[in-house]
Design a protein around this motif. Structure first.
Motif, PDB file in Angstrom:
ATOM      1  N   LYS A  37     108.333 -27.196  14.339  1.00 42.46           N
ATOM      2  CA  LYS A  37     109.028 -28.081  15.034  1.00 42.46           C
ATOM      3  C   LYS A  37     108.208 -29.285  15.628  1.00 42.46           C
ATOM      4  O   LYS A  37     108.691 -30.327  15.793  1.00 42.46           O
ATOM      5  CB  LYS A  37     109.477 -27.584  16.432  1.00 42.46           C
ATOM      6  CG  LYS A  37     110.617 -26.592  16.009  1.00 42.46           C
ATOM      7  CD  LYS A  37     111.445 -25.993  17.223  1.00 42.46           C
ATOM      8  CE  LYS A  37     112.419 -24.885  17.209  1.00 42.46           C
ATOM      9  NZ  LYS A  37     111.714 -23.723  17.217  1.00 42.46           N
ATOM     10  N   VAL A  38     106.745 -29.101  15.539  1.00 39.52           N
ATOM     11  CA  VAL A  38     105.825 -30.102  15.782  1.00 39.52           C
ATOM     12  C   VAL A  38     105.438 -31.072  14.486  1.00 39.52           C
ATOM     13  O   VAL A  38     104.518 -31.735  14.854  1.00 39.52           O
ATOM     14  CB  VAL A  38     104.662 -29.620  16.658  1.00 39.52           C
ATOM     15  CG1 VAL A  38     105.089 -29.087  18.224  1.00 39.52           C
ATOM     16  CG2 VAL A  38     103.922 -28.533  16.075  1.00 39.52           C
ATOM     17  N   LYS A  71     100.864 -26.036  20.699  1.00 36.40           N
ATOM     18  CA  LYS A  71     102.012 -25.349  20.754  1.00 36.40           C
ATOM     19  C   LYS A  71     101.749 -23.892  20.695  1.00 36.40           C
ATOM     20  O   LYS A  71     102.514 -23.039  21.465  1.00 36.40           O
ATOM     21  CB  LYS A  71     103.065 -25.635  19.399  1.00 36.40           C
ATOM     22  CG  LYS A  71     104.159 -24.893  19.113  1.00 36.40           C
ATOM     23  CD  LYS A  71     105.426 -26.067  19.700  1.00 36.40           C
ATOM     24  CE  LYS A  71     106.935 -25.515  19.395  1.00 36.40           C
ATOM     25  NZ  LYS A  71     107.243 -24.435  20.281  1.00 36.40           N
ATOM     26  N   VAL A  72     101.018 -23.073  19.933  1.00 33.97           N
ATOM     27  CA  VAL A  72     100.658 -21.980  19.844  1.00 33.97           C
ATOM     28  C   VAL A  72     100.203 -21.539  21.409  1.00 33.97           C
ATOM     29  O   VAL A  72     100.688 -20.476  21.801  1.00 33.97           O
ATOM     30  CB  VAL A  72      99.723 -21.555  18.806  1.00 33.97           C
ATOM     31  CG1 VAL A  72      99.332 -20.139  18.986  1.00 33.97           C
ATOM     32  CG2 VAL A  72     100.520 -21.680  17.533  1.00 33.97           C
ATOM     33  N   ARG A 108     105.428 -18.649  16.646  1.00 36.22           N
ATOM     34  CA  ARG A 108     105.017 -18.283  15.250  1.00 36.22           C
ATOM     35  C   ARG A 108     106.169 -18.666  14.217  1.00 36.22           C
ATOM     36  O   ARG A 108     106.590 -17.894  13.189  1.00 36.22           O
ATOM     37  CB  ARG A 108     105.043 -16.762  15.468  1.00 36.22           C
ATOM     38  CG  ARG A 108     103.455 -16.168  15.734  1.00 36.22           C
ATOM     39  CD  ARG A 108     103.791 -14.621  15.925  1.00 36.22           C
ATOM     40  NE  ARG A 108     103.611 -14.196  14.430  1.00 36.22           N
ATOM     41  CZ  ARG A 108     104.517 -13.481  13.921  1.00 36.22           C
ATOM     42  NH1 ARG A 108     105.608 -13.113  14.560  1.00 36.22           N
ATOM     43  NH2 ARG A 108     104.347 -13.032  12.541  1.00 36.22           N
ATOM     44  N   ASP A 109     106.694 -19.863  14.725  1.00 40.90           N
ATOM     45  CA  ASP A 109     108.031 -19.969  13.602  1.00 40.90           C
ATOM     46  C   ASP A 109     107.698 -20.148  12.234  1.00 40.90           C
ATOM     47  O   ASP A 109     108.704 -19.686  11.361  1.00 40.90           O
ATOM     48  CB  ASP A 109     108.373 -21.659  14.254  1.00 40.90           C
ATOM     49  CG  ASP A 109     109.138 -21.541  15.395  1.00 40.90           C
ATOM     50  OD1 ASP A 109     109.288 -20.410  16.210  1.00 40.90           O
ATOM     51  OD2 ASP A 109     109.325 -22.701  16.176  1.00 40.90           O
ATOM     52  N   ASP A 154      97.882 -30.432  10.642  1.00 41.28           N
ATOM     53  CA  ASP A 154      97.522 -30.916  11.903  1.00 41.28           C
ATOM     54  C   ASP A 154      97.352 -29.969  12.866  1.00 41.28           C
ATOM     55  O   ASP A 154      98.316 -29.597  13.786  1.00 41.28           O
ATOM     56  CB  ASP A 154      98.741 -32.034  12.210  1.00 41.28           C
ATOM     57  CG  ASP A 154      98.061 -32.928  13.197  1.00 41.28           C
ATOM     58  OD1 ASP A 154      97.238 -32.747  13.970  1.00 41.28           O
ATOM     59  OD2 ASP A 154      98.656 -34.143  13.153  1.00 41.28           O
ATOM     60  N   THR A 155      95.795 -29.317  13.090  1.00 40.52           N
ATOM     61  CA  THR A 155      95.709 -28.379  13.769  1.00 40.52           C
ATOM     62  C   THR A 155      95.930 -28.701  15.336  1.00 40.52           C
ATOM     63  O   THR A 155      96.172 -27.748  16.084  1.00 40.52           O
ATOM     64  CB  THR A 155      94.330 -28.020  13.576  1.00 40.52           C
ATOM     65  OG1 THR A 155      93.313 -28.810  13.886  1.00 40.52           O
ATOM     66  CG2 THR A 155      94.041 -27.449  12.173  1.00 40.52           C
ATOM     67  N   LYS A 156      95.515 -29.882  15.816  1.00 40.23           N
ATOM     68  CA  LYS A 156      95.941 -30.210  17.346  1.00 40.23           C
ATOM     69  C   LYS A 156      97.190 -29.899  17.687  1.00 40.23           C
ATOM     70  O   LYS A 156      97.324 -29.115  18.724  1.00 40.23           O
ATOM     71  CB  LYS A 156      95.574 -31.621  17.515  1.00 40.23           C
ATOM     72  CG  LYS A 156      94.255 -31.823  18.249  1.00 40.23           C
ATOM     73  CD  LYS A 156      94.270 -33.212  19.006  1.00 40.23           C
ATOM     74  CE  LYS A 156      92.722 -33.563  19.288  1.00 40.23           C
ATOM     75  NZ  LYS A 156      92.247 -34.599  18.496  1.00 40.23           N
ATOM     76  N   LYS A 157      98.099 -30.601  16.676  1.00 32.14           N
ATOM     77  CA  LYS A 157      99.495 -30.039  17.293  1.00 32.14           C
ATOM     78  C   LYS A 157      99.878 -28.614  17.430  1.00 32.14           C
ATOM     79  O   LYS A 157     100.595 -28.102  18.123  1.00 32.14           O
ATOM     80  CB  LYS A 157     100.458 -30.885  16.087  1.00 32.14           C
ATOM     81  CG  LYS A 157     100.624 -32.171  16.494  1.00 32.14           C
ATOM     82  CD  LYS A 157     101.604 -32.689  15.271  1.00 32.14           C
ATOM     83  CE  LYS A 157     101.252 -34.396  15.394  1.00 32.14           C
ATOM     84  NZ  LYS A 157     102.438 -34.664  13.913  1.00 32.14           N
TER      85      LYS A 157
END
Lengths: 263, 127
Positions: free
Chosen positions: A221-222, A63-64, A70-71, A56-59
Motif C-alpha cells: 500500500k505504501v 509501515k511495518v 505483512r501485506d 524503498d526501505t524507509k517507507k
C-alpha cells in the motif's frame, strides 16, 4: 610449408569477408529473436530484458513498525499456494522480513545508525545475474531466463538441495512434508508443490505473462516495492537508482543480486 | 497309461475352470471391454484430432510443460490455426472438468497414475 604473399592476402581477405558477413547474419538472427520472444508470449504480457526490484526501505520500515504490515508476504504466499506449517523448522518462504544486521551483515558495525539495528528489511530471491544456485543444480531444474528471472522447473527438481546450500541469502525452502494439508485456501490456477522439492520466489513470471505486476508489488500500500526493467533507460527502477543511493545484499560474493535497497 | 481316461477328463475340467473367466466374458459380450471416457465439453474439437489426442496426449502435455516453464512460450497454435493457452488446469481441465469420468476412467484401466495431481490442483467435481 610456405605461404606466399598472394595466398596470404587471399586468405585474410576471405576471413574479413566472413567476419563481416557473420555480423550481419547475427544482427538479423538476434533482432528476430527479440521479435519472436514478443510474438510467442501472450498478448499484453510484460516483456523485459532485465527484471529487477527496488525496495524503498524507509517507507516499508515505517509501515511495518506502525502496524506490523505483512501485506506483500500474505499476497505472495496466497497466490502461490505457499503452505504454513506453523513451525520455523519446516517453514517455506518466498518473501519475508529479516533484521538489518542479518540482511546486510557486511554493512553492520557497532556504531550503526540509530534505528537501523533490528529494523525489518523485506527480503526474497535476489534473481542474481550470476546465480550460484543455477551453477550447482545437477538437473538444470533451476536456470536463468533471458530476462534475468532465476526460474525453477518444479518438474525437474529432485530435491537434492544443492541450491539451498549454494544460495547465500537463504532464499530457498524445502518441502520436508506434503504441503497440501497446510495450505489454507488452495488457489486452483497455480499448482502447489509436493514433498521433496525446493521452492522460491519466481518474480511472478506467471503474472508477468498475463500483463500483471508481481503480487507483492501490487499488494504494497505504501509503494515501497518498485519492479521494472533495468535495461529500459526510461523505467522507474532506473530513474530511482539514478537519483538515490542504493545497496545490495552481500555484493562482495559476486552473485550480482538484482534487488536494490534504498536506505 | 493307467487311468488315462480319468486324467484326460480331469485335465479338460481343469482347463475349463481355469479359463472360465475368459469364456464368461466372451459369452457375456464383455470381451472387448474398453474404457468409456465421457466427454462433456460443448466444443466439437480437442486441441488436436481425437485419435491423435488419445494416443499422444501425454507427449503433448510434456511439450506444453517444457515450453511454458523453460521457454516462457504459452501460446499453442493448433493445426486448424486456433490458439490455446498452454495450461493443464486452465485449458485441458476447462474442457474436461470431469476428471474422474474422463482422465481417470482410461488411466485406471491402463493402470497409469500420473503424478501431476500431487501439485496441479484437480478441478472440483460435483459428486
Amino acid at each position: 610449408m610456405g605461404v606466399n604473399r598472394r595466398d596470404f592476402l587471399k586468405i585474410t581477405g576471405l576471413g574479413a569477408l566472413a567476419g563481416a558477413g557473420s555480423k550481419v547474419a547475427a544482427d538479423l538472427v538476434f533482432k528476430d529473436q527479440a521479435e519472436a520472444r514478443e510474438a510467442r508470449s501472450n498478448k499484453g504480457a510484460f516483456v523485459g530484458k532485465r527484471w529487477a526490484m527496488v525496495v524503498d526501505t524507509k517507507k516499508c520500515i515505517e509501515k511495518v513498525e506502525k502496524d506490523g504490515c505483512r501485506d506483500c508476504a500474505i499476497a505472495c504466499h496466497t497466490v502461490h499456494n505457499v503452505p504454513d506449517f506453523g513451525n520455523p523448522k519446516d517453514e517455506i518462504k518466498w518473501i519475508w522480513q529479516e533484521p538489518y544486521e542479518h540482511a546486510f551483515p557486511n554493512q553492520h558495525h557497532p556504531y550503526t545508525a540509530e534505528g537501523l539495528e533490528g529494523a525489518p528489511f523485506v527480503v526474497f530471491c535476489n534473481h542474481c545475474d550470476n546465480p550460484p544456485c543455477v551453477r550447482v543444480c545437477p538437473t538444470k531444474a533451476t536456470f536463468k531466463r533471458e530476462d534475468g528471472i532465476v526460474m525453477m522447473d518444479f518438474h525437474r527438481c529432485i530435491g537434492c538441495r544443492f541450491c539451498m546450500a549454494a544460495c547465500p541469502y537463504g532464499s530457498r525452502s524445502f518441502n520436508w512434508r506434503n504441503p497440501r494439508p497446510f495450505i489454507q485456501n488452495i488457489q486452483e490456477n497455480f499448482p502447489t508443490r509436493m514433498r521433496g522439492v525446493v521452492e522460491k520466489c519466481l518474480f511472478c513470471e506467471e503474472r508477468l505473462a498475463e500483463g500483471l505486476s508481481p503480487a507483492c508489488v501490487e499488494a504494497c500500500k505504501v509503494k515501497a516495492l518498485i519492479f521494472g526493467d533495468l535495461e529500459d533507460p526510461d523505467s522507474e527502477v532506473r530513474e530511482i537508482l539514478h537519483t538515490h543511493r542504493s545497496i545490495q545484499r552481500k555484493p562482495g560474493l559476486g552473485t550480482m543480486p538484482q534487488i536494490y535497497y534504498i536506505v | 497309461m493307467y487311468d488315462g481316461g480319468k486324467i484326460v477328463a480331469g485335465l479338460v475340467v481343469f482347463l475349463a475352470v481355469v479359463t472360465s473367466p475368459i469364456w464368461y466374458n466372451v459369452v457375456a459380450g464383455k470381451a472387448e471391454y474398453r474404457p468409456d471416457p465421457k466427454i462433456v465439453s460443448q466444443e466439437k474439437q480437442c486441441v488436436a484430432p481425437k485419435a491423435w489426442m488419445t494416443a499422444m496426449h501425454m507427449t503433448l502435455l510434456n511439450s506444453w510443460r517444457d515450453s511454458v516453464v523453460r521457454e516462457d512460450n504459452r501460446v499453442y497454435v493448433a493445426a486448424n490455426g486456433k490458439t490455446y493457452n498452454m495450461s493443464l488446469s486452465k485449458t485441458c481441465m476447462q474442457c474436461h472438468p470431469n476428471k474422474s469420468e474422463f482422465c481417470d476412467r482410461c488411466h485406471n484401466y491402463a493402470s497409469v497414475n500420473p503424478y501431476c495431481w500431487d501439485c496441479h490442483v484437480e478441478p472440483k467435481e460435483k459428486k
